[in-house]
Design a protein around this motif. Structure first.
Motif, PDB file in Angstrom:
ATOM      1  N   ASN A 172      54.277  24.267 -11.273  1.00  0.00           N
ATOM      2  CA  ASN A 172      54.911  23.921 -10.005  1.00  0.00           C
ATOM      3  C   ASN A 172      55.965  22.859 -10.292  1.00  0.00           C
ATOM      4  N   PRO A 173      57.247  23.159 -10.150  1.00  0.00           N
ATOM      5  CA  PRO A 173      57.848  24.347  -9.552  1.00  0.00           C
ATOM      6  C   PRO A 173      58.366  25.385 -10.541  1.00  0.00           C
ATOM      7  N   ALA A 174      58.233  25.157 -11.856  1.00  0.00           N
ATOM      8  CA  ALA A 174      59.018  25.969 -12.805  1.00  0.00           C
ATOM      9  C   ALA A 174      58.510  27.393 -12.966  1.00  0.00           C
ATOM     10  N   GLY A 175      57.235  27.630 -12.585  1.00  0.00           N
ATOM     11  CA  GLY A 175      56.729  28.999 -12.658  1.00  0.00           C
ATOM     12  C   GLY A 175      56.480  29.518 -14.065  1.00  0.00           C
ATOM     13  N   VAL A 176      56.422  28.620 -15.061  1.00  0.00           N
ATOM     14  CA  VAL A 176      56.186  29.060 -16.439  1.00  0.00           C
ATOM     15  C   VAL A 176      54.800  28.590 -16.902  1.00  0.00           C
ATOM     16  N   SER A 180      69.472  33.583 -11.530  1.00  0.00           N
ATOM     17  CA  SER A 180      68.390  33.937 -12.460  1.00  0.00           C
ATOM     18  C   SER A 180      67.135  33.197 -12.008  1.00  0.00           C
ATOM     19  N   TRP A 181      65.986  33.615 -12.509  1.00  0.00           N
ATOM     20  CA  TRP A 181      64.717  33.027 -12.056  1.00  0.00           C
ATOM     21  C   TRP A 181      63.663  33.215 -13.134  1.00  0.00           C
ATOM     22  N   THR A 182      62.626  32.379 -13.038  1.00  0.00           N
ATOM     23  CA  THR A 182      61.488  32.531 -13.953  1.00  0.00           C
ATOM     24  C   THR A 182      60.544  33.598 -13.407  1.00  0.00           C
ATOM     25  N   VAL A 183      59.769  34.195 -14.309  1.00  0.00           N
ATOM     26  CA  VAL A 183      58.824  35.251 -13.927  1.00  0.00           C
ATOM     27  C   VAL A 183      57.408  34.697 -14.054  1.00  0.00           C
ATOM     28  N   PRO A 184      56.856  34.203 -12.934  1.00  0.00           N
ATOM     29  CA  PRO A 184      55.542  33.563 -13.024  1.00  0.00           C
ATOM     30  C   PRO A 184      54.418  34.569 -13.307  1.00  0.00           C
ATOM     31  N   GLN A 185      53.515  34.197 -14.199  1.00  0.00           N
ATOM     32  CA  GLN A 185      52.348  35.029 -14.524  1.00  0.00           C
ATOM     33  C   GLN A 185      51.140  34.655 -13.673  1.00  0.00           C
ATOM     34  N   GLY A 186      51.340  33.790 -12.704  1.00  0.00           N
ATOM     35  CA  GLY A 186      50.255  33.361 -11.830  1.00  0.00           C
ATOM     36  C   GLY A 186      50.793  32.290 -10.898  1.00  0.00           C
ATOM     37  N   GLY A 187      49.919  31.742 -10.064  1.00  0.00           N
ATOM     38  CA  GLY A 187      50.327  30.634  -9.199  1.00  0.00           C
ATOM     39  C   GLY A 187      51.212  31.072  -8.048  1.00  0.00           C
ATOM     40  N   PHE A 188      52.045  30.129  -7.586  1.00  0.00           N
ATOM     41  CA  PHE A 188      52.692  30.263  -6.279  1.00  0.00           C
ATOM     42  C   PHE A 188      54.222  30.294  -6.313  1.00  0.00           C
ATOM     43  N   TYR A 189      54.869  29.987  -7.451  1.00  0.00           N
ATOM     44  CA  TYR A 189      56.288  29.622  -7.399  1.00  0.00           C
ATOM     45  C   TYR A 189      57.145  30.313  -8.437  1.00  0.00           C
ATOM     46  N   THR A 190      58.393  30.551  -8.069  1.00  0.00           N
ATOM     47  CA  THR A 190      59.418  30.865  -9.058  1.00  0.00           C
ATOM     48  C   THR A 190      60.563  29.869  -8.903  1.00  0.00           C
TER      49      THR A 190
END
Lengths: 423, 423
Positions: B194-198, B333-343
């Motif tokens: 949170n918030p980076a989504g990685v 562009s955006w990060t591809v979250p493998q879980g959680g709430f945020y990109t």
């Protein structure tokens, strides 16, 4: 200033021993906490703790009420809430405070995780290291701990049977200012003082509020016991005498139950704003489940009837304590509380409440040494007795046991002095 | 340094304006909080908040469970408890943490009022004014607020798709030490940031833990989302790689529900001792009612099945968000979250997430500007989108609205630049 593992049991096995903050050094196990293990032994009569007696609460009805909150409002009760607290509860709290002649706006109420947390948040927003906080002599140990953690310069102000002494307060303010110190607030417990067991008269309240207004010193009025007066009266809050000069702290822990950890602060608008921000920083938001359940309790239950039942129950215990003191401990003196949980006992000259404690525990009775209620080592000639939790017959047995210890100590001292005289 | 009423709405009507602490000056309304009023409007699609979607919890069964706690254990649940937390819940928490290969002793678990409070208590016991705290770039805004209130020198450390960069972390530690600064801890969110989504890879985790052990820097591992991995896996905690070098923070807010405000810290023994004292100072004890209810939930419910249901539900929302970003916002562009709430979205060059926000809200969509996740003004080229609360069709509509705003801003900037070229 590194910590040499004194908190971690005297060992140096703490990898992080040299990384703690200065504030961490001020965290000390309270004298009450170190009693917990002792007090848990069933054979010891504890006149030490401040746990309310909640055995008579209507658990079956409360179970149904709690279930209803979950069933009908579960997705709200289980979610995050606002940092200031839940508005319907803030409104109910204003109704409660009206009993003490407070004309409060719910917008100025901040719900906290117990009123202890309100003291902590206030300390954060007011105290810089070295700032002066004025407290009664003695004062509530939990707040003293918070002020110490916040590196305040804690100064005790004398009280008498009618509470905090305005002259002493004025002198303390002037003394601190003559040293170039900022006086951030005076922290006072006007009703059924913990631990002193005394209550401010109306005249005294007016004098304190007037003085603080004149000297421009904020008052923090901590009032967990205000509804528990044995005469059935409620007294006007200091806040009602000067709303802009007082932060009022209230709690459901004694008028209902402590297990939800819900308290509140009523503060002047700008202080309220900062308290909300500090609250959000500390816990994001107070528990919605707890707030909604307490709201339902205030709405659906005869909570005032419960307060009256508590008053009668605690009065009977107070009576048991005072009668036993009268009967068994004539060498001591004590305050006569008109409500609340505690009496403050003065020991015969030469006795030391702190040193005597292990011998009292060996005699199967526990109390809190007066030293716990001072930031500066005073209080050895006093102890606090609480009558809130044990039933009357246990209170009587506890005082009887304590009297045996006190009388033995006194006899030893008298003997020592008389042999002095002979020498 | 007096406050000139800027928090109290620009007025000087605050009687106490010159009495606040330096810390109070650092209390700022977070960028998320100032959105609350906006987000509450039903016509706005909020991709801003971090509220979990708890609509599918079995309220009827939870109502019965809560009622049973009250009926059968009410006098315990309604009473004060221990400052460290209730032992049966501390034991259950060790079972939960075992899923992340943590071999924890329940004695080293401290129950807190949400894991936010654990960050606050840790800050109190470690941070002196000016001490360095290392955080990811970006980092969780709630913790940044706490570190700022505690007057820390907050320094951001670069991340990539695999999380915090060890080389950058090492450089930051050395830089701070070369300035004579104490580095108190590195605060990291290894899973579904949170918030980076990685999410940190295993290799990365080992490198970070080894570096911090070598450099003797404490790690604070904040892990509210760890069980919500969309691949159904749980990853080993940093704590499991070096128990004496990591304070692990957990929470029931995302794997169950936030409304009880129950989180925890697992800490090396000596740190644990100080956390307990700080917790007692702050709130006396965490809510027994909340702890016993959560304990009953872990004991009697299929909580693991609930976690799996959450994973599937949030994965569908993440998919809706990524598909709409792909479809409507190809310029970002955006990060591809493998879980959680945020990109974490990177805007086209020249766009400013903070300045664009009012126009987005006018376009009936809300997000959080990247600037909220930095202590130093960075982040204007980023924004955080959350997919946790709105259902998939609303997420798609929200991204479509946001794309309109972004595309319009981009067209304006492109036009400006092309007229530059012509000039």
């Amino acid at each position: 200033m590194p910590l040499h593992g004194d908190i971690s049991g005297g060992s140096r096995l703490d990898t992080w021993w040299d990384t703690y903050s200065v504030r961490a050094e001020h965290l000390r196990e309270s004298e009450v906490r170190s009693l917990f293990a002792v007090v848990a032994r069933p054979e010891v009569v504890s006149l030490a703790g401040g746990m309310p007696n909640i055995k008579d609460l209507p658990l079956e009805a409360l179970a149904e009420s709690t279930a209803q909150v979950m069933r009908e409002h579960g997705t709200q009760a289980l979610q995050y809430g606002a940092g200031r607290g839940w508005d319907p509860l803030r409104e109910k709290i204003c109704e409660v405070m009206a009993l003490e002649q407070i004309d409060g706006d719910y917008e100025n109420v901040v719900i906290t995780t117990g009123s202890q947390q309100a003291v902590d948040l206030l300390s954060q927003i007011f105290i810089n290291p070295g700032d002066v906080v004025l407290v009664e002599a003695p004062s509530y140990l939990g707040s003293l701990g918070i002020f110490a953690n916040n590196l305040a310069d804690i100064r005790h102000v004398a009280m008498d049977q009618d509470g905090l002494l305005p002259d002493a307060l004025e002198a303390a303010i002037k003394q601190a200012r003559s040293e170039g110190k900022a006086v951030k607030f005076v922290y006072t417990i006007p009703n059924f003082h913990n631990p002193a067991g005394v209550t401010q008269t109306m005249e005294r309240r007016r004098a304190i509020v007037d003085l603080c207004e004149r000297e421009r010193v904020l008052i923090v009025e901590d009032n967990p016991y205000g509804l528990l007066g044995f005469d059935g009266q409620t007294r006007p809050a200091l806040q009602s005498l000067n709303p802009d000069g007082v932060v009022y702290l209230g709690s459901f822990s004694k008028m209902f139950a402590p297990g939800y950890r819900v308290g509140w602060a009523l503060a002047p608008h700008a202080v309220r704003d900062k308290l909300v921000l500090a609250n959000e920083s500390a816990v994001l938001s107070p528990s919605m489940m707890a707030q909604m359940t307490i709201h339902a309790y205030l709405r659906d239950f005869d909570w005032w009837g419960q307060v009256k039942q508590y008053r009668g129950m605690y009065k009977a215990r107070r009576d048991a304590m005072l009668e036993s003191l009268e009967e068994y401990m004539p060498s001591c003196s004590w305050t006569v509380p008109q409500g609340g949980f505690y009496t403050w006992v003065t020991l015969p000259k030469g006795l030391d409440a702190k040193e005597m404690l292990p011998r009292a525990v060996a005699g199967l009775v526990a109390y809190v040494s007066g030293t716990a209620f001072f930031a500066d080592g005073q209080g050895r000639d006093h102890l606090r007795l609480s009558y809130c939790f044990p039933p009357p017959e246990e209170i009587r047995e506890g005082v009887r046991r304590l009297a045996r210890v006190v009388n033995r100590e006194k006899a030893l001292i008298d003997m020592f002095h008389s042999s002095d005289d002979e020498a």
